[in-house]
Write a protein that holds these residues in place. Structure first.
Motif, short mmCIF file in Angstrom:
data_model
loop_
_atom_site.label_atom_id
_atom_site.label_comp_id
_atom_site.label_asym_id
_atom_site.label_seq_id
_atom_site.Cartn_x
_atom_site.Cartn_y
_atom_site.Cartn_z
N ARG A 324 2.94 2.14 2.32
CA ARG A 324 2.77 0.69 2.15
C ARG A 324 2.35 0.46 0.70
O ARG A 324 1.68 1.31 0.11
N THR A 325 2.72 -0.65 0.12
CA THR A 325 2.31 -0.95 -1.25
C THR A 325 1.21 -2.00 -1.26
O THR A 325 1.06 -2.77 -0.31
N ARG A 326 0.46 -2.04 -2.34
CA ARG A 326 -0.56 -3.08 -2.50
C ARG A 326 0.11 -4.45 -2.56
O ARG A 326 -0.41 -5.44 -2.02
N ALA A 327 1.28 -4.52 -3.18
CA ALA A 327 2.00 -5.79 -3.24
C ALA A 327 2.38 -6.27 -1.85
O ALA A 327 2.32 -7.48 -1.57
N HIS A 328 2.76 -5.36 -0.97
CA HIS A 328 3.11 -5.74 0.40
C HIS A 328 1.91 -6.36 1.10
O HIS A 328 2.03 -7.38 1.80
N LEU A 329 0.73 -5.76 0.91
CA LEU A 329 -0.48 -6.28 1.54
C LEU A 329 -0.82 -7.67 0.99
O LEU A 329 -1.09 -8.61 1.75
N LEU A 330 -0.77 -7.83 -0.33
CA LEU A 330 -1.13 -9.12 -0.93
C LEU A 330 -0.11 -10.19 -0.59
O LEU A 330 -0.47 -11.37 -0.42
N ASP A 331 1.16 -9.79 -0.48
CA ASP A 331 2.18 -10.76 -0.06
C ASP A 331 1.90 -11.25 1.36
O ASP A 331 2.08 -12.45 1.67
N ALA A 332 1.47 -10.34 2.23
CA ALA A 332 1.15 -10.72 3.60
C ALA A 332 -0.04 -11.66 3.64
O ALA A 332 -0.10 -12.59 4.45
N VAL A 333 -1.03 -11.43 2.77
CA VAL A 333 -2.19 -12.33 2.68
C VAL A 333 -1.74 -13.72 2.27
O VAL A 333 -2.13 -14.74 2.88
N ARG A 334 -0.91 -13.81 1.24
CA ARG A 334 -0.45 -15.12 0.77
C ARG A 334 0.43 -15.81 1.81
O ARG A 334 0.32 -17.03 2.00
#
Length: 378
Positions: A324-334
């Protein structure tokens, strides 16, 4: 109901087949005992033949260890990337579980184990499996896990943040990694909760043993609702809430993720690895496709009271392994209409982070566990 068959003394016999990790019914079963050589047992198990043990219990454990040593003679295959190393590690772990899982024992209709020098496993099996339904064949490896879990349930796990012990049940993730508990115990509470904690409500999603719900209650939050999708976890959490004298403050609810209503604080410590578990014990670590993580994020904005926060407690191990990428996590948050208020990090203190023989040692050594403070986007 699956039934295992074998021949013993020219008599055709059968019993229920049970496997917590969903191992299929073995196609062939042979009887083995103290005379069986480890090399022969290993080759039979590698070929897919189940071995029903009828000798001394302690010798069965020695045989299981000897089979494990034969597996270990083949060194781990190095991967060309962290993700490939992880994939090969899971493959090798699956092979080990399949081979060692083919050494079986027979439990009587009251969960008795009729082997020389066998311990009394009846209480442990009753706790793990429920009321007996006749003779049952299980792997010795699984039975040792059941009896080990029984000892943990009796003795409990010391939780310094509570100043008390929490008693895990079989199939429920035990709070042996204290860093995530300490994060929840020490993170600053949302302002609305700090001002009037006795009137605040918190949700603990995926409560497991109930340890985080208990920590929140001990921090003064007046009402905590602890949820889980696992019936075993719900029973375990109820028992721990009673032991800690928190019955009036903590309500255990489920099976499900979110309860009804809204909360001032929603805490979720989902499984950290977005992959499929192979058994109930792994459900505390593996979350297929990150389903629980995304369920928590997707539902959070609608369940927070004004000024409330969601606390996501998550390791970055999946990121370090390329899963999983950090970008994937932050995109899910947004995408869930949330924003990050703060992030509190801690480094691992568990034994595996120092085990240089672990194929995943580089990732475990670099791992960071974070408490992400989330609130609704403006």
């Amino acid at each position: 109901m699956s039934t295992i068959h074998w021949t013993e003394g020219s008599v055709r016999r059968s019993a229920r087949w049970h496997s917590e990790n969903g191992t299929p019914l073995p196609r062939r079963t042979v009887v083995v005992d103290d005379r069986t050589r480890a090399d022969d047992a290993y080759h039979h198990a590698c070929a897919g033949t189940a071995l029903l043990w009828r000798g001394d219990f302690h010798n069965a454990r020695h045989l299981l260890q000897a089979m494990g040593r034969r597996i270990d003679r083949t060194p781990p295959t190095p991967g060309t990337s962290p993700a490939e190393t992880y994939r090969l590690h899971r493959r090798d772990s699956g092979h080990r579980a399949r081979v060692l899982g083919r050494l079986l024992v027979l439990l009587d209709d009251d969960y008795g184990l009729a082997l020389r020098r066998a311990p009394d496993v009846r209480r442990a099996c009753l706790e793990a499996y429920g009321p007996p339904k006749g003779p049952m064949a299980v792997s010795l490896r699984e039975l040792l896990g059941v009896t080990g879990a029984h000892q943990w349930r009796l003795k409990g796990v010391e939780v310094p943040a509570l100043g008390a012990r929490v008693h895990p049940h079989y199939g429920v993730f035990a709070p042996v990694r204290g860093e995530y508990v300490d994060l929840v115990a020490e993170a600053p509470l949302p302002p609305a909760v700090r001002c009037a904690p006795a009137g605040a409500t918190a949700f603990d999603l995926g409560t497991g043993t109930g340890v985080l719900a208990a920590v929140l209650a001990r921090r003064g939050i007046g009402r905590v609702v602890a949820t889980d999708i696992s019936p075993r976890a719900l029973v375990c959490a109820e028992e721990n809430v009673r032991r800690l004298a928190l019955t009036g403050r903590v309500q255990v609810w489920g099976p499900g993720l979110y309860p009804e209503g809204r909360a001032d604080l929603v805490v979720c410590n989902p499984p950290w690895i977005p992959a499929r578990p192979t058994g109930p014990v792994e459900q505390g670590v593996f979350d297929p496709d990150g389903a629980m993580l995304h369920g928590f994020l997707a539902g959070l904005a609608a369940r927070l009271r004004p000024g409330g926060e969601g606390w996501l407690v998550l390791s970055d191990l999946a990121e370090l392994l390329g899963l999983r990428t950090r970008a994937h996590l932050l995109d899910a948050v947004r995408a869930a209409h949330l924003r990050v208020v703060d992030r509190i990090d801690t480094r691992p203190r568990h034994r595996r982070s120092r085990d240089t023989t672990d194929p995943l040692h580089a990732a475990r050594r670099a791992e960071t566990t974070s408490l992400w403070r989330l609130t609704t986007a403006a």
